[in-house]
Design a protein around this motif. Sequence first.
Motif, PDB file in Angstrom:
ATOM      1  N   ALA A   1       1.227   3.449   2.585  1.00  0.00           N
ATOM      2  CA  ALA A   1       1.938   3.552   1.146  1.00  0.00           C
ATOM      3  C   ALA A   1       1.219   2.581   0.187  1.00  0.00           C
ATOM      4  N   GLY A   2       0.954   1.401   0.895  1.00  0.00           N
ATOM      5  CA  GLY A   2       0.518   0.321   0.067  1.00  0.00           C
ATOM      6  C   GLY A   2      -1.127   0.728  -0.494  1.00  0.00           C
ATOM      7  N   MET A   3      -1.671   1.618   0.103  1.00  0.00           N
ATOM      8  CA  MET A   3      -3.092   1.798  -0.094  1.00  0.00           C
ATOM      9  C   MET A   3      -3.286   3.289  -0.510  1.00  0.00           C
ATOM     10  N   TYR A   4      -2.312   4.024  -0.203  1.00  0.00           N
ATOM     11  CA  TYR A   4      -2.551   5.621  -0.594  1.00  0.00           C
ATOM     12  C   TYR A   4      -1.628   6.280  -1.226  1.00  0.00           C
ATOM     13  N   LEU A   5      -0.295   6.316  -0.784  1.00  0.00           N
ATOM     14  CA  LEU A   5       0.606   7.090  -1.593  1.00  0.00           C
ATOM     15  C   LEU A   5       1.647   6.090  -1.592  1.00  0.00           C
ATOM     16  N   PRO A   6       2.011   5.375  -2.657  1.00  0.00           N
ATOM     17  CA  PRO A   6       1.379   5.590  -4.088  1.00  0.00           C
ATOM     18  C   PRO A   6       0.006   4.855  -4.142  1.00  0.00           C
ATOM     19  N   GLY A   7       0.184   3.758  -3.183  1.00  0.00           N
ATOM     20  CA  GLY A   7      -1.142   2.872  -3.589  1.00  0.00           C
ATOM     21  C   GLY A   7      -0.409   1.427  -4.153  1.00  0.00           C
ATOM     22  N   LYS A   8      -1.122   1.168  -5.342  1.00  0.00           N
ATOM     23  CA  LYS A   8      -0.911  -0.287  -5.915  1.00  0.00           C
ATOM     24  C   LYS A   8       0.506  -0.407  -6.522  1.00  0.00           C
ATOM     25  N   ARG A   9       1.180   0.705  -6.657  1.00  0.00           N
ATOM     26  CA  ARG A   9       2.706   0.806  -7.309  1.00  0.00           C
ATOM     27  C   ARG A   9       3.670   0.841  -6.370  1.00  0.00           C
ATOM     28  N   SER A  10       3.313   0.871  -5.014  1.00  0.00           N
ATOM     29  CA  SER A  10       4.321   1.009  -3.978  1.00  0.00           C
ATOM     30  C   SER A  10       5.379  -0.210  -3.774  1.00  0.00           C
ATOM     31  N   LEU A  11       6.580   0.084  -3.388  1.00  0.00           N
ATOM     32  CA  LEU A  11       7.648  -0.986  -3.027  1.00  0.00           C
ATOM     33  C   LEU A  11       8.349  -0.278  -1.597  1.00  0.00           C
ATOM     34  N   ILE A  12       8.172  -0.386  -0.491  1.00  0.00           N
ATOM     35  CA  ILE A  12       8.741   0.010   0.615  1.00  0.00           C
ATOM     36  C   ILE A  12      10.135  -0.161   0.598  1.00  0.00           C
ATOM     37  N   HIS A  13      10.867   0.745   0.672  1.00  0.00           N
ATOM     38  CA  HIS A  13      12.508   0.360   0.642  1.00  0.00           C
ATOM     39  C   HIS A  13      13.166   0.776   2.293  1.00  0.00           C
ATOM     40  N   LYS A  14      12.338   1.571   2.778  1.00  0.00           N
ATOM     41  CA  LYS A  14      12.991   1.975   4.214  1.00  0.00           C
ATOM     42  C   LYS A  14      11.846   2.596   5.040  1.00  0.00           C
TER      43      LYS A  14
END
Length: 138
Positions: free
Chosen positions: A69-82
């Motif tokens: 998530a943090g590098m690829y999908l979506p990358g820079k704009r990610s904030l993991i919720h679950k």
Amino acid sequence: MREYTYEQLAVGMTETFSVTVTPDMLEQFKEISGDVNPLHRDAAYARKMGYKDKVVYGMLTASFMSAAAGMYLPGKRSLIHKIEAEFPKPVYVGDLLQVEGKITEKDDAFRLIYLKIVIKNDRNEKVLRGKMRVQVLD
């Protein structure tokens, strides 16, 4: 690092990357987590329990979901919720893992994407099945 905006993301998009699990990763995870379970630290004990060698921490394997998530999908704009994860097969030091993330759903009201994560070893065995809910920040 990818920098997808929410609008650029679509259901069905997939990103993959590979990583080899090293002894140093096991040691660093032990230091961070404090988990000294002998299944991860003692090869003789692990073999006695029916494994071929020390088993890599499941949560170390799951940590590659964060990179998905943090590098690829979506990358820079990610904030993991679950995050949800299952571990159908063990991972061992030296395994080359292929991590695949696929967008299965989008929630426009909250700018969320839902990812299906599959991690396979170099023997093409699934070692992790997971799901993620990730917010895409502006």
